[in-house]
Design a protein around this motif. Structure first.
Motif, PDB file in Angstrom:
ATOM      1  N   ARG A 169      85.056   7.896  76.332  1.00 55.43           N
ATOM      2  CA  ARG A 169      85.465   7.223  76.254  1.00 55.43           C
ATOM      3  C   ARG A 169      85.739   6.668  77.684  1.00 55.43           C
ATOM      4  N   ILE A 170      85.301   5.263  78.362  1.00 51.53           N
ATOM      5  CA  ILE A 170      85.658   4.159  79.659  1.00 51.53           C
ATOM      6  C   ILE A 170      86.920   3.716  79.839  1.00 51.53           C
ATOM      7  N   ARG A 171      87.056   2.843  78.102  1.00 55.26           N
ATOM      8  CA  ARG A 171      87.802   2.074  78.501  1.00 55.26           C
ATOM      9  C   ARG A 171      88.549   2.354  77.966  1.00 55.26           C
ATOM     10  N   HIS A 172      90.622   1.782  78.454  1.00 52.85           N
ATOM     11  CA  HIS A 172      91.609   2.430  77.717  1.00 52.85           C
ATOM     12  C   HIS A 172      92.354   1.523  76.099  1.00 52.85           C
ATOM     13  N   THR A 173      91.165   1.902  74.901  1.00 51.77           N
ATOM     14  CA  THR A 173      91.636  -0.119  74.230  1.00 51.77           C
ATOM     15  C   THR A 173      93.056   0.466  73.170  1.00 51.77           C
ATOM     16  N   ALA A 174      93.287  -0.970  73.273  1.00 50.29           N
ATOM     17  CA  ALA A 174      94.479  -1.318  72.893  1.00 50.29           C
ATOM     18  C   ALA A 174      94.470  -0.824  71.115  1.00 50.29           C
ATOM     19  N   GLU A 175      95.549   0.026  70.282  1.00 47.19           N
ATOM     20  CA  GLU A 175      95.484  -0.087  69.261  1.00 47.19           C
ATOM     21  C   GLU A 175      94.765  -0.692  68.016  1.00 47.19           C
ATOM     22  N   ASP A 182      86.210  -8.338  63.112  1.00 43.96           N
ATOM     23  CA  ASP A 182      85.608  -9.269  64.199  1.00 43.96           C
ATOM     24  C   ASP A 182      86.199  -8.246  65.507  1.00 43.96           C
ATOM     25  N   ALA A 183      87.295  -8.538  65.509  1.00 46.42           N
ATOM     26  CA  ALA A 183      88.983  -8.158  66.598  1.00 46.42           C
ATOM     27  C   ALA A 183      87.827  -6.760  66.361  1.00 46.42           C
ATOM     28  N   ARG A 184      88.408  -6.042  66.048  1.00 41.77           N
ATOM     29  CA  ARG A 184      88.177  -4.353  66.282  1.00 41.77           C
ATOM     30  C   ARG A 184      86.540  -5.168  66.810  1.00 41.77           C
ATOM     31  N   PHE A 185      85.458  -4.574  66.531  1.00 39.38           N
ATOM     32  CA  PHE A 185      84.317  -4.518  66.884  1.00 39.38           C
ATOM     33  C   PHE A 185      84.290  -4.934  68.278  1.00 39.38           C
ATOM     34  N   ALA A 186      84.686  -6.341  68.526  1.00 39.58           N
ATOM     35  CA  ALA A 186      84.405  -6.955  70.095  1.00 39.58           C
ATOM     36  C   ALA A 186      85.770  -5.844  70.597  1.00 39.58           C
ATOM     37  N   ASN A 187      87.162  -5.307  70.832  1.00 37.65           N
ATOM     38  CA  ASN A 187      87.631  -4.526  71.227  1.00 37.65           C
ATOM     39  C   ASN A 187      87.074  -3.211  71.300  1.00 37.65           C
ATOM     40  N   LEU A 188      86.042  -2.366  70.761  1.00 38.41           N
ATOM     41  CA  LEU A 188      85.727  -1.188  70.683  1.00 38.41           C
ATOM     42  C   LEU A 188      84.143  -1.405  71.974  1.00 38.41           C
ATOM     43  N   ALA A 189      84.073  -2.481  71.848  1.00 39.42           N
ATOM     44  CA  ALA A 189      82.012  -2.528  72.319  1.00 39.42           C
ATOM     45  C   ALA A 189      82.607  -1.775  73.681  1.00 39.42           C
ATOM     46  N   GLY A 190      81.395  -0.968  73.839  1.00 38.84           N
ATOM     47  CA  GLY A 190      81.326  -0.858  75.331  1.00 38.84           C
ATOM     48  C   GLY A 190      81.913   0.063  75.401  1.00 38.84           C
ATOM     49  N   ALA A 191      83.061   0.609  74.568  1.00 36.07           N
ATOM     50  CA  ALA A 191      84.415   1.966  75.782  1.00 36.07           C
ATOM     51  C   ALA A 191      83.949   3.544  75.556  1.00 36.07           C
ATOM     52  N   ILE A 192      82.217   3.298  74.495  1.00 41.39           N
ATOM     53  CA  ILE A 192      82.228   4.957  73.892  1.00 41.39           C
ATOM     54  C   ILE A 192      80.955   4.871  75.160  1.00 41.39           C
ATOM     55  N   VAL A 193      80.601   5.747  75.979  1.00 43.27           N
ATOM     56  CA  VAL A 193      79.547   5.765  76.665  1.00 43.27           C
ATOM     57  C   VAL A 193      78.827   7.625  76.706  1.00 43.27           C
ATOM     58  N   PRO A 194      77.284   7.517  77.102  1.00 42.07           N
ATOM     59  CA  PRO A 194      77.115   8.583  76.562  1.00 42.07           C
ATOM     60  C   PRO A 194      77.576   9.864  78.308  1.00 42.07           C
ATOM     61  N   GLY A 195      77.920  10.926  77.987  1.00 44.59           N
ATOM     62  CA  GLY A 195      79.003  11.529  79.521  1.00 44.59           C
ATOM     63  C   GLY A 195      78.027  12.335  80.286  1.00 44.59           C
ATOM     64  N   ARG A 196      77.840  13.329  81.183  1.00 43.76           N
ATOM     65  CA  ARG A 196      76.908  13.110  82.226  1.00 43.76           C
ATOM     66  C   ARG A 196      75.869  14.234  81.704  1.00 43.76           C
ATOM     67  N   ARG A 197      75.742  15.029  80.488  1.00 43.72           N
ATOM     68  CA  ARG A 197      75.172  15.931  80.013  1.00 43.72           C
ATOM     69  C   ARG A 197      74.747  15.238  78.701  1.00 43.72           C
ATOM     70  N   ALA A 198      74.417  14.248  78.004  1.00 42.06           N
ATOM     71  CA  ALA A 198      74.326  13.635  76.851  1.00 42.06           C
ATOM     72  C   ALA A 198      73.285  13.679  76.423  1.00 42.06           C
ATOM     73  N   ARG A 199      72.747  13.604  77.395  1.00 37.58           N
ATOM     74  CA  ARG A 199      70.851  13.283  76.901  1.00 37.58           C
ATOM     75  C   ARG A 199      70.141  14.712  76.576  1.00 37.58           C
ATOM     76  N   GLU A 200      70.866  16.031  77.260  1.00 40.00           N
ATOM     77  CA  GLU A 200      70.486  17.061  77.850  1.00 40.00           C
ATOM     78  C   GLU A 200      71.488  17.814  76.537  1.00 40.00           C
ATOM     79  N   ALA A 222      80.324   2.281  67.773  1.00 37.31           N
ATOM     80  CA  ALA A 222      80.527   2.257  69.805  1.00 37.31           C
ATOM     81  C   ALA A 222      80.224   4.290  69.942  1.00 37.31           C
ATOM     82  N   ALA A 223      79.997   4.725  69.049  1.00 35.39           N
ATOM     83  CA  ALA A 223      80.295   6.109  69.583  1.00 35.39           C
ATOM     84  C   ALA A 223      78.454   6.474  69.111  1.00 35.39           C
ATOM     85  N   ALA A 224      78.021   5.595  67.785  1.00 36.58           N
ATOM     86  CA  ALA A 224      76.645   6.014  67.139  1.00 36.58           C
ATOM     87  C   ALA A 224      76.163   5.113  68.444  1.00 36.58           C
ATOM     88  N   GLU A 225      76.119   4.534  68.918  1.00 42.27           N
ATOM     89  CA  GLU A 225      75.326   3.423  69.967  1.00 42.27           C
ATOM     90  C   GLU A 225      74.784   4.580  71.262  1.00 42.27           C
TER      91      GLU A 225
END
Ligand code: ZN
Ligand code: ZN
Length: 247
Positions: A169-175, A182-200, A222-225
């Motif tokens: 999780r790269i962004r500290h999102t508000a509760e 819609d605000a929940r989806f906007a708040n989380l968009a792009g907040a979770i990204v693959p970690g360093r060894r995710a592909r592996e 966000a996690a599924a994306e």
């Protein structure tokens, strides 16, 4: 002293207690009869994407969906929940989250593993459990990621791999509490990204995203994306409790 005898001695001194009310029970890590009956376990016909209970009878091989899941694109293909987030279901989740009740992890992971079995029967190839990550700042405040504890317990029970650090999780999102859909989806968009060894860890595999509660599904999305961006072949979602609208 070896395992079983030690366990017996411990249970003489500290008899197992109901994880909800503290009454003595026969089995370790369980609920007493009254608490069991009060806990809203999900059974019967459910939405195949989020696991919310639906009215009607389950038909073999036919997937049904709730209104929420029909109205929004879910970036995962199937999902299940163990409990409805209400009453005793809500109280148990709050105990895990805010009271450091790690003794709850074992029974909860057991309930979640049961709920996930139908998903795994249809999964092809290797399945790996991945918890929804917490931002490091929230992790510091809370000291543990309850989703990671649940994911590890679920993976052990299902005999699948667990990759607790696959996503970040790269962004500290508000509760999310108090925000609209819609605000929940906007708040989380792009907040979770693959970690360093995710592909592996995730590429070509079926990824089971694990979280404690699903409300709108924004966090799971966000996690599924991020799992899909890591090359996951398929993504499933598994939560302890699903917030259900009153019928
Ligand atoms: Zn009880
Ligand atoms: Zn649904």
């Amino acid at each position: 002293m070896q395992g079983p005898l030690m366990k017996e001695l411990i249970s003489l001194v500290y008899p197992p207690r109901c994880v909800a009310c503290g009454e003595q029970v026969l089995d370790e890590g369980g609920l007493c009869g009254p608490c069991w009956r009060q806990t809203p376990f999900i059974t019967g016909l459910v939405c195949d994407l989020c696991g919310v209970p639906l009215i009607g009878a389950a038909e073999e091989g036919v997937a049904e969906y709730c209104d929420d899941c029909l109205g929004v694109l879910r970036p995962w293909s199937r999902g299940r929940a163990a409990l409805v987030y209400a009453g005793q279901g809500r109280r148990l989740v709050l105990k895990l989250k805010h009271e450091d009740r790690h003794d709850l992890v074992a029974p909860m992971a057991h309930w979640m593993a049961q709920a996930a079995r139908p998903l795994l029967q249809g999964a092809s190839g290797e399945v790996v459990a991945v918890p929804v990550p917490l931002h490091w700042r929230r992790l510091m405040a809370r000291r543990f990621n309850q989703s990671a504890l649940l994911a590890r317990g679920v993976a052990r029970r299902l005999g699948i791999a667990c990759a607790p650090a696959a996503l970040r999780r790269i962004r500290h999102t508000a509760e999310q509490e108090g925000r609209g859909h819609d605000a929940r989806f906007a708040n989380l968009a792009g907040a979770i990204v693959p970690g360093r060894r995710a592909r592996e860890r995730l590429a070509g595999r079926t990824v089971l995203i694990v979280d404690d509660v699903m409300t709108s599904g924004a966090t799971l999305s966000a996690a599924a994306e991020a799992a899909r961006a890591s090359g996951a072949r398929e993504v499933f979602a598994l939560v302890l409790a699903r917030v259900a609208k009153a019928p």
